[in-house]
Write a protein that holds these residues in place. Structure first.
Motif, short mmCIF file in Angstrom:
data_model
loop_
_atom_site.label_atom_id
_atom_site.label_comp_id
_atom_site.label_asym_id
_atom_site.label_seq_id
_atom_site.Cartn_x
_atom_site.Cartn_y
_atom_site.Cartn_z
N ILE A 78 9.52 -3.47 -8.51
CA ILE A 78 8.81 -3.69 -7.26
C ILE A 78 9.56 -4.74 -6.45
N GLY A 79 9.14 -4.96 -5.22
CA GLY A 79 9.74 -6.04 -4.46
C GLY A 79 9.73 -5.84 -2.97
N ASP A 94 2.33 -11.30 -0.18
CA ASP A 94 1.65 -10.42 -1.14
C ASP A 94 2.57 -9.27 -1.53
N LEU A 95 2.32 -8.73 -2.71
CA LEU A 95 3.03 -7.55 -3.15
C LEU A 95 2.60 -6.35 -2.31
N LEU A 96 3.48 -5.37 -2.20
CA LEU A 96 3.14 -4.17 -1.43
C LEU A 96 2.01 -3.41 -2.12
N ASN A 97 1.09 -2.87 -1.34
CA ASN A 97 -0.02 -2.11 -1.89
C ASN A 97 0.45 -0.93 -2.74
N ASP A 98 1.53 -0.25 -2.30
CA ASP A 98 2.07 0.87 -3.08
C ASP A 98 2.53 0.41 -4.46
N MET A 114 6.08 -3.18 -17.89
CA MET A 114 7.06 -4.26 -17.71
C MET A 114 7.43 -4.26 -16.23
N VAL A 115 7.12 -5.32 -15.52
CA VAL A 115 7.35 -5.39 -14.08
C VAL A 115 8.61 -6.20 -13.81
N LEU A 116 9.52 -5.61 -13.04
CA LEU A 116 10.72 -6.30 -12.57
C LEU A 116 10.57 -6.50 -11.06
N LEU A 117 10.60 -7.74 -10.61
CA LEU A 117 10.43 -8.06 -9.20
C LEU A 117 11.78 -8.37 -8.57
N ILE A 118 12.15 -7.57 -7.57
CA ILE A 118 13.36 -7.82 -6.78
C ILE A 118 12.92 -8.50 -5.49
N SER A 119 13.34 -9.75 -5.32
CA SER A 119 13.00 -10.49 -4.10
C SER A 119 13.95 -11.68 -3.98
N GLY A 120 13.97 -12.25 -2.81
CA GLY A 120 14.78 -13.43 -2.59
C GLY A 120 13.97 -14.71 -2.61
N ARG A 121 12.69 -14.58 -2.95
CA ARG A 121 11.78 -15.73 -2.94
C ARG A 121 10.58 -15.39 -3.82
N PRO A 122 9.82 -16.41 -4.25
CA PRO A 122 8.61 -16.12 -5.01
C PRO A 122 7.65 -15.27 -4.17
N VAL A 138 13.95 -10.63 -11.14
CA VAL A 138 15.38 -10.33 -11.24
C VAL A 138 16.10 -10.70 -9.94
N TRP A 139 15.36 -11.32 -9.03
CA TRP A 139 15.86 -11.82 -7.75
C TRP A 139 16.62 -10.74 -7.00
N LEU A 140 17.83 -10.99 -6.59
CA LEU A 140 18.64 -10.02 -5.85
C LEU A 140 19.83 -9.67 -6.74
N PRO A 141 19.69 -8.61 -7.56
CA PRO A 141 20.64 -8.39 -8.64
C PRO A 141 22.00 -7.85 -8.24
#
Length: 189
Positions: A78-79, A94-98, A114-122, A138-141
């Protein structure tokens, strides 16, 4: 987290895994981009290369097309969409509704998630994380999903630690008081 050489019963890999070519701003162009915009390996491809030949890897965009399962694993990516500068300004993080709907669909069907979050910030995960079976920011991998699968399957031991606090409400930023933190500076593997 996972053993790459053991045959497991139909683990599921879901939303976001096939499109990890998300490049944040100032990479491919000013606002970044999504899709097959550069050479690289998706997280899905990295996982497929890491598991045994006896492992059935299933890809589903949202999990709705999947049968009920008991204790099978879903890795859900997600992200945020790519952005830079004022295009990334939001009233909330907030996380996306989808994304939430996909996770809930899988949990309701009996999958471990197991959730992997791709984002550049919390992001705002405090209301959700306790229902997940595993979580990694996993930030910006970058362009190589193999790096993510290497950590998931124990081929590489991560030593990542937060370089700033992760507030319960992400909009508070690094200035949040200790009582308002989900994870403090230095939290991690």
């Amino acid at each position: 987290f996972l053993h790459p050489h053991a045959a497991t019963p139909d683990p599921l890999w879901s939303r976001g895994l096939g499109d990890v070519y998300k490049r944040q701003g100032w990479t491919i162009n000013w606002q970044g981009g999504q899709g097959d915009i550069t050479v690289g390996t998706t997280i899905l491809d990295g996982i497929k290369k890491s598991v045994s030949a006896d492992t059935n890897v299933i890809y589903s965009i949202d999990g709705k097309d999947l049968a009920m399962a008991e204790d099978e694993l879903a890795v859900v990516v997600i992200g945020e969409d790519p952005y830079t500068e004022f295009f990334g300004d939001k009233d909330n993080l907030d996380l996306l509704n989808d994304d939430i709907e996909t996770i809930n669909t899988l949990k309701n069907k009996g999958y471990k998630v197991m959730v992997l979050l791709i984002s550049g910030r919390p992001m705002n995960i405090a209301d959700h994380i306790n229902s997940w079976d595993g979580f990694a920011a996993v930030w910006l991998p970058g362009t190589e999903g193999d790096g993510i699968s290497d950590i998931l399957f124990g081929d590489f031991q991560s030593s990542g630690k937060l370089s700033y606090p992760w507030p319960i409400k992400a909009e508070y930023g690094a200035n949040a008081e200790d009582k308002d933190l989900l994870f403090n500076f230095g939290f991690g593997l």
